[in-house]
Design a protein around this motif. Structure first.
Motif, PDB file in Angstrom:
ATOM      1  N   SER A  90     -26.554  16.818  32.841  1.00 24.13           N
ATOM      2  CA  SER A  90     -25.381  16.745  31.974  1.00 24.13           C
ATOM      3  C   SER A  90     -25.769  16.041  30.686  1.00 24.13           C
ATOM      4  CB  SER A  90     -24.247  15.975  32.656  1.00 24.13           C
ATOM      5  OG  SER A  90     -23.193  15.755  31.757  1.00 24.13           O
ATOM      6  N   GLU A 110     -28.868  12.019  38.516  1.00 28.99           N
ATOM      7  CA  GLU A 110     -28.813  11.920  39.971  1.00 28.99           C
ATOM      8  C   GLU A 110     -30.227  11.707  40.447  1.00 28.99           C
ATOM      9  OE1 GLU A 110     -26.031  14.262  42.227  1.00 28.99           O
ATOM     10  OE2 GLU A 110     -25.669  15.431  40.418  1.00 28.99           O
ATOM     11  N   PHE A 166     -18.428  19.467  48.482  1.00 33.27           N
ATOM     12  CA  PHE A 166     -17.882  19.220  47.150  1.00 33.27           C
ATOM     13  C   PHE A 166     -18.516  20.268  46.238  1.00 33.27           C
ATOM     14  CE2 PHE A 166     -16.423  15.505  49.012  1.00 33.27           C
ATOM     15  CZ  PHE A 166     -15.785  14.651  48.128  1.00 33.27           C
ATOM     16  N   ASP A 211     -18.824  21.382  42.312  1.00 34.06           N
ATOM     17  CA  ASP A 211     -18.598  21.118  40.894  1.00 34.06           C
ATOM     18  C   ASP A 211     -18.489  22.456  40.175  1.00 34.06           C
ATOM     19  OD1 ASP A 211     -18.905  18.446  41.500  1.00 34.06           O
ATOM     20  OD2 ASP A 211     -20.965  18.320  40.785  1.00 34.06           O
ATOM     21  N   ASP A 227     -14.357  21.902  34.816  1.00 36.41           N
ATOM     22  CA  ASP A 227     -13.394  21.213  35.672  1.00 36.41           C
ATOM     23  C   ASP A 227     -13.960  19.842  36.040  1.00 36.41           C
ATOM     24  OD1 ASP A 227     -11.312  20.592  37.386  1.00 36.41           O
ATOM     25  OD2 ASP A 227     -11.408  22.479  38.478  1.00 36.41           O
ATOM     26  N   GLU A 228     -13.254  18.792  35.691  1.00 38.58           N
ATOM     27  CA  GLU A 228     -13.740  17.440  35.978  1.00 38.58           C
ATOM     28  C   GLU A 228     -13.619  17.070  37.447  1.00 38.58           C
ATOM     29  OE1 GLU A 228     -12.156  14.458  33.386  1.00 38.58           O
ATOM     30  OE2 GLU A 228     -12.509  15.675  31.613  1.00 38.58           O
ATOM     31  N   THR A 229     -12.719  17.719  38.168  1.00 39.94           N
ATOM     32  CA  THR A 229     -12.492  17.415  39.569  1.00 39.94           C
ATOM     33  C   THR A 229     -13.142  18.487  40.436  1.00 39.94           C
ATOM     34  OG1 THR A 229     -10.366  16.454  38.967  1.00 39.94           O
ATOM     35  CG2 THR A 229     -10.724  16.929  41.302  1.00 39.94           C
ATOM     36  N   PRO A 230     -14.004  18.087  41.373  1.00 37.35           N
ATOM     37  CA  PRO A 230     -14.622  19.101  42.228  1.00 37.35           C
ATOM     38  C   PRO A 230     -13.622  19.682  43.228  1.00 37.35           C
ATOM     39  CG  PRO A 230     -15.240  16.907  42.968  1.00 37.35           C
ATOM     40  CD  PRO A 230     -14.449  16.732  41.701  1.00 37.35           C
ATOM     41  N   ILE A 233     -19.988  27.964  39.390  1.00 30.80           N
ATOM     42  CA  ILE A 233     -20.317  26.767  40.172  1.00 30.80           C
ATOM     43  C   ILE A 233     -21.530  26.067  39.569  1.00 30.80           C
ATOM     44  CG2 ILE A 233     -21.074  25.926  42.424  1.00 30.80           C
ATOM     45  CD1 ILE A 233     -19.373  28.169  43.671  1.00 30.80           C
ATOM     46  N   LEU A 234     -21.369  24.766  39.325  1.00 31.78           N
ATOM     47  CA  LEU A 234     -22.453  23.956  38.768  1.00 31.78           C
ATOM     48  C   LEU A 234     -23.297  23.285  39.848  1.00 31.78           C
ATOM     49  CD1 LEU A 234     -20.588  22.130  35.871  1.00 31.78           C
ATOM     50  CD2 LEU A 234     -22.254  23.976  35.680  1.00 31.78           C
ATOM     51  N   ALA A 235     -22.661  22.834  40.916  1.00 28.47           N
ATOM     52  CA  ALA A 235     -23.406  22.118  41.954  1.00 28.47           C
ATOM     53  C   ALA A 235     -22.676  22.187  43.280  1.00 28.47           C
ATOM     54  CB  ALA A 235     -23.591  20.651  41.552  1.00 28.47           C
ATOM     55  N   ARG A 256     -22.517  19.920  46.885  1.00 25.94           N
ATOM     56  CA  ARG A 256     -22.854  18.619  47.466  1.00 25.94           C
ATOM     57  C   ARG A 256     -22.330  18.584  48.892  1.00 25.94           C
ATOM     58  NH1 ARG A 256     -24.006  15.771  42.927  1.00 25.94           N
ATOM     59  NH2 ARG A 256     -23.176  16.673  41.035  1.00 25.94           N
TER      60      ARG A 256
END
Length: 184
Positions: free
Chosen positions: A25, A32, A121, A123, A127-130, A165-167, A169
């Protein structure tokens, strides 16, 4: 954009079993940390390590988002020392044999979480909220998620296009805590 440079460096970090700081980011100096479990031409999977030394599950990121990696920094060495002091060894990975470069770690992880019915989760771009929940369907173009709220209660359904989808978890303490709440 070519991902070959980062792919080759992440492979070296995996082979050396080094704790790596991964920057994906550009908005802040956030990274991370983790031990690389697998790298393919499209994504990277690592076992996340918090700065306090505890492991925090698996993370899958698209390789094209990784713009900076670091090893052997004071911050990472401190996390490793804390892990050793807390008796938090590097856990075994999901793979007995590393996936082929052409495989999709995203697809492997999504299928694993779907089959094991774990909480994940997700990401999402913009969107700030997963999205938090369990994968109900893993289709070619998207995922159907049975949502779970912060209290571990079922909270509806959502559909997410895979391209957004970014990630992913999964397997961390927060996800496990939500699974325990859900089972009650």
């Amino acid at each position: 954009m070519s991902t070959k440079f980062m792919y080759e460096r992440l492979l070296k970090c995996q082979e050396a079993n080094k704790l790596v700081a991964i920057y994906a980011s550009r908005e802040d100096e956030y990274f991370e940390a983790g031990y690389i479990e697998a790298v393919t031409a499209s994504d990277v999977m690592f076992r996340s390590r918090r700065s306090d030394g505890y492991e925090e599950g698996h993370v899958v990121l698209p390789l094209e988002l990784v713009y900076r990696i670091e090893i052997d920094t004071a911050h990472l060495k401190t996390a490793e020392l804390l892990a050793k002091h807390l008796n938090q060894p590097i856990s075994s990975g999901l793979f007995e044999k590393a996936p082929n470069k052409k495989h999709s770690l995203f697809e492997i992880a999504a299928d694993y979480v779907y089959q094991s019915k774990e909480i994940i989760f997700i990401d999402i771009i913009g969107d700030e909220t997963p999205a938090i929940g369990m994968i109900a369907e893993n289709e070619y173009e998207g995922l159907e998620i049975t949502l779970v709220d912060d209290e571990g209660r079922l909270d509806g359904t959502c559909w997410i296009k895979k391209e957004d989808i970014l990630a992913l978890r999964f397997g961390g303490s927060v996800e496990q805590d939500l699974m325990n709440k859900l089972k009650k």
